[in-house]
Design a protein around this motif. Structure first.
Motif, short mmCIF file in Angstrom:
data_model
loop_
_atom_site.label_atom_id
_atom_site.label_comp_id
_atom_site.label_asym_id
_atom_site.label_seq_id
_atom_site.Cartn_x
_atom_site.Cartn_y
_atom_site.Cartn_z
N TYR A 1 1.46 6.00 -1.75
CA TYR A 1 1.76 7.28 -1.10
C TYR A 1 3.11 7.83 -1.54
O TYR A 1 3.30 9.05 -1.59
N THR B 1 -3.44 8.05 -3.38
CA THR B 1 -4.09 7.57 -2.17
C THR B 1 -4.39 6.08 -2.30
O THR B 1 -4.24 5.49 -3.38
N ALA C 1 0.82 -1.21 0.00
CA ALA C 1 0.00 0.00 0.00
C ALA C 1 0.86 1.26 0.00
O ALA C 1 0.53 2.25 -0.67
N ASN C 2 1.96 1.24 0.74
CA ASN C 2 2.79 2.44 0.87
C ASN C 2 3.28 2.97 -0.47
O ASN C 2 3.48 4.18 -0.64
N TYR D 1 -2.36 4.47 8.79
CA TYR D 1 -3.57 4.37 7.96
C TYR D 1 -4.83 4.78 8.72
O TYR D 1 -5.76 5.34 8.13
N ARG E 1 -5.61 8.22 8.39
CA ARG E 1 -6.15 8.58 7.08
C ARG E 1 -7.58 8.08 6.89
O ARG E 1 -8.07 7.98 5.77
N HIS F 1 -4.73 -1.60 7.16
CA HIS F 1 -5.61 -0.44 7.43
C HIS F 1 -5.75 -0.14 8.91
O HIS F 1 -6.24 0.94 9.28
#
Length: 382
Positions: free
Chosen positions: A88, A93, A84-85, A336, A339, A331
């Motif tokens: 970013y 997103t 996921a990173n 996270y 966010r 998440h």
């Protein structure tokens, strides 16, 4: 302590690294392209770009696909944070798709439903990153069909899956994706110490990833703004990074490749032994889809109620078994949650994160050690 994962280094591996040490090049030499060609031959992909980690490979893959501010990347919560990173890093997103409770990979039905909602809301992802959890491929054919329908691009995070197969094809051939990523961390199937690889069938994507891994600097006249002034001349044509693999790492990787199929065969045999030894225990065993051949990076079980996974974890460690947890859902990490992600958003990934326990699995695991792992687990649960 029996480790959950461990590298297997042979005398041939050591000699391969020693040959590089005695050569003219320790980095940016001929061994890296030889390593890349070996992977193209092995997987059937047209191009390979070796880098210093799978995280770096994910980053340059996203950059090559023009992920940037205003874009969205989707992946699963049941993975390491790097999946996921990488979004970013590019100014984009992230959102997540829940997992299938059986395979623990991306749930294609959940993906389709979420895509339908995103299409109506006008917020479709630019990139989807399915993660081949524990070494078993996601349902890539179905994901590729959704990619055509909804217009997103696919990066396979196959960090766990080098040596595995899907639909009778080796993972990495990019039949159903733009780019596939491998990891060569010491606990993975083969190792280069640290290291990663991006595979693609698209020459332009390969060229862009090659540029991004080395400062955005090129000596290719076709990419320069000014005429080539001599062999000494170079230009920076993009903002790149120092993500290069060394010849030392590639030398080790090339040697390890000779045993890749033997490693995956051994891991499959060990997994089958676990399946047999554990079938009487009240736990959830890994599920394998009929059209996959897993690389078996991990062997994970689910500890049901009323047993407490955290208590079982501690008791196993006390018995000399180096169990681990894969994964705390991404998440729910503080970064996270800040966010907007909350508990309850992806229930299957969260249930898995609360119950999962990774047992030792590596080519040097002995029958006696495996028996001890199973015995210790039975005692800890009871």
């Amino acid at each position: 302590m029996i480790p959950y994962g461990r590298q297997d280094i042979s005398e041939e591996d050591i000699e391969a690294v020693e040959r590089v040490l005695r050569s003219d090049f320790l980095t940016q030499g001929p061994v890296i392209p030889a390593f890349e060609r070996k992977f193209c031959d092995y997987t059937g992909a047209n191009h390979a770009v070796a880098v210093n980690s799978a995280t770096s490979a994910l980053h340059i893959a996203c950059l090559a696909l023009d992920l940037g501010p205003g874009d969205i990347l989707w992946t699963v919560p049941n993975t390491f944070v790097a999946s996921a990173n990488c979004a970013y890093y590019c100014g984009a997103t992230v959102d997540f798709v829940d997992i299938d409770p059986d395979t623990r990979n991306m749930d294609v039905s959940a993906l389709e439903a979420k895509l339908d909602g995103a299409a109506h809301a006008g917020c479709l992802p630019k990139i989807v990153v399915p993660v081949h959890f524990a070494g078993q491929s996601c349902d890539m054919r179905a994901i590729a069909e959704l990619a055509k329908r909804y217009g997103f691009q696919v990066i396979e995070d196959a960090s766990h899956a080098v040596g595995g197969s899907y639909a009778d094809k080796r993972i990495g051939g990019c039949q159903f994706s733009e780019i596939t990523i491998f990891s060569f961390h010491p606990v993975k199937i083969i190792t280069t110490g640290e290291g990663g690889l991006a595979l693609t069938n698209n020459a332009e994507l390969a060229e862009r990833m090659d540029l991004y891994r080395s400062h955005g600097v090129t000596r290719d006249a076709s990419l320069m703004e000014s005429p080539l002034k001599g062999p000494w001349y170079y230009e920076q044509v993009a903002l790149g990074f120092n993500y290069r693999m060394t010849d030392l790492q590639a030398g080790l990787g090339l040697s390890q490749m000779q045993r890749l199929d033997a490693f995956t065969k051994k891991r499959n045999e060990l997994a089958q032994t676990y399946n047999s030894l554990l079938q009487e225990l009240p736990i959830g065993l890994p599920h394998q889809s009929f059209d996959t051949y897993s690389a078996w990076h991990l062997y994970t079980v689910l500890i049901p109620q009323p047993a407490n996974r955290d208590v079982v974890f501690q008791e196993m460690r006390e018995k000399g078994v180096g169990v681990n947890v894969h994964y705390i859902p991404v998440h729910l990490q503080p970064f996270y949650k800040k966010r907007g992600f909350k508990e309850g958003m992806f229930p299957y990934a969260e249930a898995h994160g609360n119950k999962t326990l990774t047992l030792p699995l590596h080519p040097n695991l002995t029958a006696e050690q495996q028996t001890h792992v199973v015995s210790a687990l039975g005692e800890a649960i009871s």
